[in-house]
Design a protein around this motif. Sequence first.
Motif, PDB file in Angstrom:
ATOM      1  N   LEU A  10       0.813  -1.215   0.000  1.00  0.00           N
ATOM      2  CA  LEU A  10       0.000   0.000   0.000  1.00  0.00           C
ATOM      3  C   LEU A  10       0.849   1.268   0.000  1.00  0.00           C
ATOM      4  CD1 LEU A  10      -2.702  -1.140   2.573  1.00  0.00           C
ATOM      5  CD2 LEU A  10      -2.794  -1.234   0.064  1.00  0.00           C
ATOM      6  N   GLY A  11       2.172   1.096  -0.095  1.00  0.00           N
ATOM      7  CA  GLY A  11       3.056   2.253  -0.155  1.00  0.00           C
ATOM      8  C   GLY A  11       3.637   2.670   1.182  1.00  0.00           C
ATOM      9  N   ILE A  12       3.406   1.893   2.216  1.00  0.00           N
ATOM     10  CA  ILE A  12       3.970   2.203   3.535  1.00  0.00           C
ATOM     11  C   ILE A  12       5.409   1.690   3.567  1.00  0.00           C
ATOM     12  CG2 ILE A  12       3.771   1.770   6.013  1.00  0.00           C
ATOM     13  CD1 ILE A  12       0.697   1.556   5.500  1.00  0.00           C
ATOM     14  N   ALA A  13       6.326   2.540   3.961  1.00  0.00           N
ATOM     15  CA  ALA A  13       7.757   2.229   3.928  1.00  0.00           C
ATOM     16  C   ALA A  13       8.147   1.333   5.106  1.00  0.00           C
ATOM     17  CB  ALA A  13       8.581   3.506   3.922  1.00  0.00           C
ATOM     18  N   CYS A  14       7.747   0.058   5.015  1.00  0.00           N
ATOM     19  CA  CYS A  14       8.067  -0.895   6.082  1.00  0.00           C
ATOM     20  C   CYS A  14       8.830  -2.105   5.560  1.00  0.00           C
ATOM     21  CB  CYS A  14       6.782  -1.338   6.794  1.00  0.00           C
ATOM     22  SG  CYS A  14       5.551  -2.069   5.706  1.00  0.00           S
ATOM     23  N   LYS A  15       9.205  -2.088   4.292  1.00  0.00           N
ATOM     24  CA  LYS A  15       9.993  -3.159   3.692  1.00  0.00           C
ATOM     25  C   LYS A  15      11.342  -3.260   4.414  1.00  0.00           C
ATOM     26  CE  LYS A  15      11.836  -4.270  -0.892  1.00  0.00           C
ATOM     27  NZ  LYS A  15      11.851  -3.866  -2.304  1.00  0.00           N
ATOM     28  N   TYR A  16      11.954  -4.427   4.402  1.00  0.00           N
ATOM     29  CA  TYR A  16      13.212  -4.620   5.126  1.00  0.00           C
ATOM     30  C   TYR A  16      14.250  -3.555   4.780  1.00  0.00           C
ATOM     31  CZ  TYR A  16      15.604  -6.473   1.047  1.00  0.00           C
ATOM     32  OH  TYR A  16      16.192  -6.590  -0.184  1.00  0.00           O
ATOM     33  N   SER A  17      14.236  -3.079   3.532  1.00  0.00           N
ATOM     34  CA  SER A  17      15.219  -2.096   3.077  1.00  0.00           C
ATOM     35  C   SER A  17      14.848  -0.666   3.450  1.00  0.00           C
ATOM     36  CB  SER A  17      15.353  -2.186   1.554  1.00  0.00           C
ATOM     37  OG  SER A  17      14.113  -1.852   0.943  1.00  0.00           O
ATOM     38  N   GLY A  18      13.652  -0.499   4.011  1.00  0.00           N
ATOM     39  CA  GLY A  18      13.175   0.832   4.356  1.00  0.00           C
ATOM     40  C   GLY A  18      12.247   1.421   3.305  1.00  0.00           C
ATOM     41  N   GLY A  19      12.101   0.736   2.193  1.00  0.00           N
ATOM     42  CA  GLY A  19      11.220   1.202   1.125  1.00  0.00           C
ATOM     43  C   GLY A  19       9.851   0.550   1.198  1.00  0.00           C
ATOM     44  N   ASP A  20       9.185   0.522   0.045  1.00  0.00           N
ATOM     45  CA  ASP A  20       7.865  -0.102  -0.026  1.00  0.00           C
ATOM     46  C   ASP A  20       7.785  -0.927  -1.308  1.00  0.00           C
ATOM     47  OD1 ASP A  20       6.691   1.442  -2.321  1.00  0.00           O
ATOM     48  OD2 ASP A  20       6.894   3.125  -0.945  1.00  0.00           O
ATOM     49  N   ASN A  21       6.667  -1.579  -1.505  1.00  0.00           N
ATOM     50  CA  ASN A  21       6.416  -2.375  -2.709  1.00  0.00           C
ATOM     51  C   ASN A  21       5.148  -1.890  -3.410  1.00  0.00           C
ATOM     52  OD1 ASN A  21       8.552  -4.471  -2.587  1.00  0.00           O
ATOM     53  ND2 ASN A  21       7.572  -4.953  -0.648  1.00  0.00           N
ATOM     54  N   LEU A  22       4.912  -0.590  -3.377  1.00  0.00           N
ATOM     55  CA  LEU A  22       3.699  -0.023  -3.955  1.00  0.00           C
ATOM     56  C   LEU A  22       3.585  -0.343  -5.441  1.00  0.00           C
ATOM     57  CD1 LEU A  22       1.184   1.784  -3.712  1.00  0.00           C
ATOM     58  CD2 LEU A  22       2.663   3.724  -4.262  1.00  0.00           C
ATOM     59  N   ASP A  23       2.422  -0.844  -5.810  1.00  0.00           N
ATOM     60  CA  ASP A  23       2.050  -1.045  -7.204  1.00  0.00           C
ATOM     61  C   ASP A  23       0.797  -0.198  -7.400  1.00  0.00           C
ATOM     62  OD1 ASP A  23       0.886  -1.843  -9.592  1.00  0.00           O
ATOM     63  OD2 ASP A  23       1.364  -3.960  -9.305  1.00  0.00           O
ATOM     64  N   PRO A  24       0.930   1.011  -7.941  1.00  0.00           N
ATOM     65  CA  PRO A  24      -0.225   1.903  -8.058  1.00  0.00           C
ATOM     66  C   PRO A  24      -1.409   1.281  -8.803  1.00  0.00           C
ATOM     67  CG  PRO A  24       1.800   3.101  -8.517  1.00  0.00           C
ATOM     68  CD  PRO A  24       2.162   1.649  -8.431  1.00  0.00           C
ATOM     69  N   ALA A  25      -1.134   0.477  -9.829  1.00  0.00           N
ATOM     70  CA  ALA A  25      -2.220  -0.153 -10.581  1.00  0.00           C
ATOM     71  C   ALA A  25      -2.977  -1.149  -9.708  1.00  0.00           C
ATOM     72  CB  ALA A  25      -1.673  -0.835 -11.831  1.00  0.00           C
ATOM     73  N   LEU A  26      -2.264  -1.919  -8.902  1.00  0.00           N
ATOM     74  CA  LEU A  26      -2.911  -2.863  -7.988  1.00  0.00           C
ATOM     75  C   LEU A  26      -3.739  -2.123  -6.952  1.00  0.00           C
ATOM     76  CD1 LEU A  26      -3.390  -5.703  -6.825  1.00  0.00           C
ATOM     77  CD2 LEU A  26      -1.257  -5.399  -5.525  1.00  0.00           C
ATOM     78  N   LEU A  27      -3.182  -1.089  -6.379  1.00  0.00           N
ATOM     79  CA  LEU A  27      -3.907  -0.309  -5.376  1.00  0.00           C
ATOM     80  C   LEU A  27      -5.183   0.288  -5.977  1.00  0.00           C
ATOM     81  CD1 LEU A  27      -4.136   0.810  -2.544  1.00  0.00           C
ATOM     82  CD2 LEU A  27      -2.588   2.660  -3.215  1.00  0.00           C
ATOM     83  N   GLN A  28      -5.089   0.830  -7.180  1.00  0.00           N
ATOM     84  CA  GLN A  28      -6.275   1.400  -7.827  1.00  0.00           C
ATOM     85  C   GLN A  28      -7.305   0.314  -8.118  1.00  0.00           C
ATOM     86  OE1 GLN A  28      -6.800   4.794  -8.214  1.00  0.00           O
ATOM     87  NE2 GLN A  28      -8.855   3.991  -8.485  1.00  0.00           N
TER      88      GLN A  28
END
Length: 145
Positions: A10-28
């Motif tokens: 969902l775009g929350i920066a909680c990935k192990y690397s500090g980033g996210d896995n946001l896929d805007p098309a999936l979220l939409q």
Amino acid sequence: MKLLVSACLLGIACKYSGGDNLDPALLQALRNAGHELVPVCPEIYGGLPTPRPPAERRGKYVVTEAGADVTTQYRKGAEAALALYRLCGCQAALLKANSPSCGSGTIYDGSFSHVKISGDGVTAGLLKANGVPVYTEQDCAALFE
């Protein structure tokens, strides 16, 4: 449908690397389908920091690349995710593919060499054992039918 969703998707920066896995098309697509989304990060709920060392499953254990055993934190996070699922009245879970927590059907083999094997992450496995339908961003077409 109310869905428990990996927060990183969902775009929350909680990935192990500090980033996210946001896929805007999936979220939409999830929004367009009218799903109510309940974010969860089992690693955070288990007490691990962000960023954190990468970890992979080795059998029933979860270890970092340096060899630290983080199984207890992953189990604690899985239990918290199941509790959240129940508390919020979710009907399914959409989790991050290949993750040692959230992977469903395929995870990394524990060698940190990017080799994938059949298996579930700790959270996905616990949710499935409790009758929860679990999807990943790679196999979630049923959520849009």
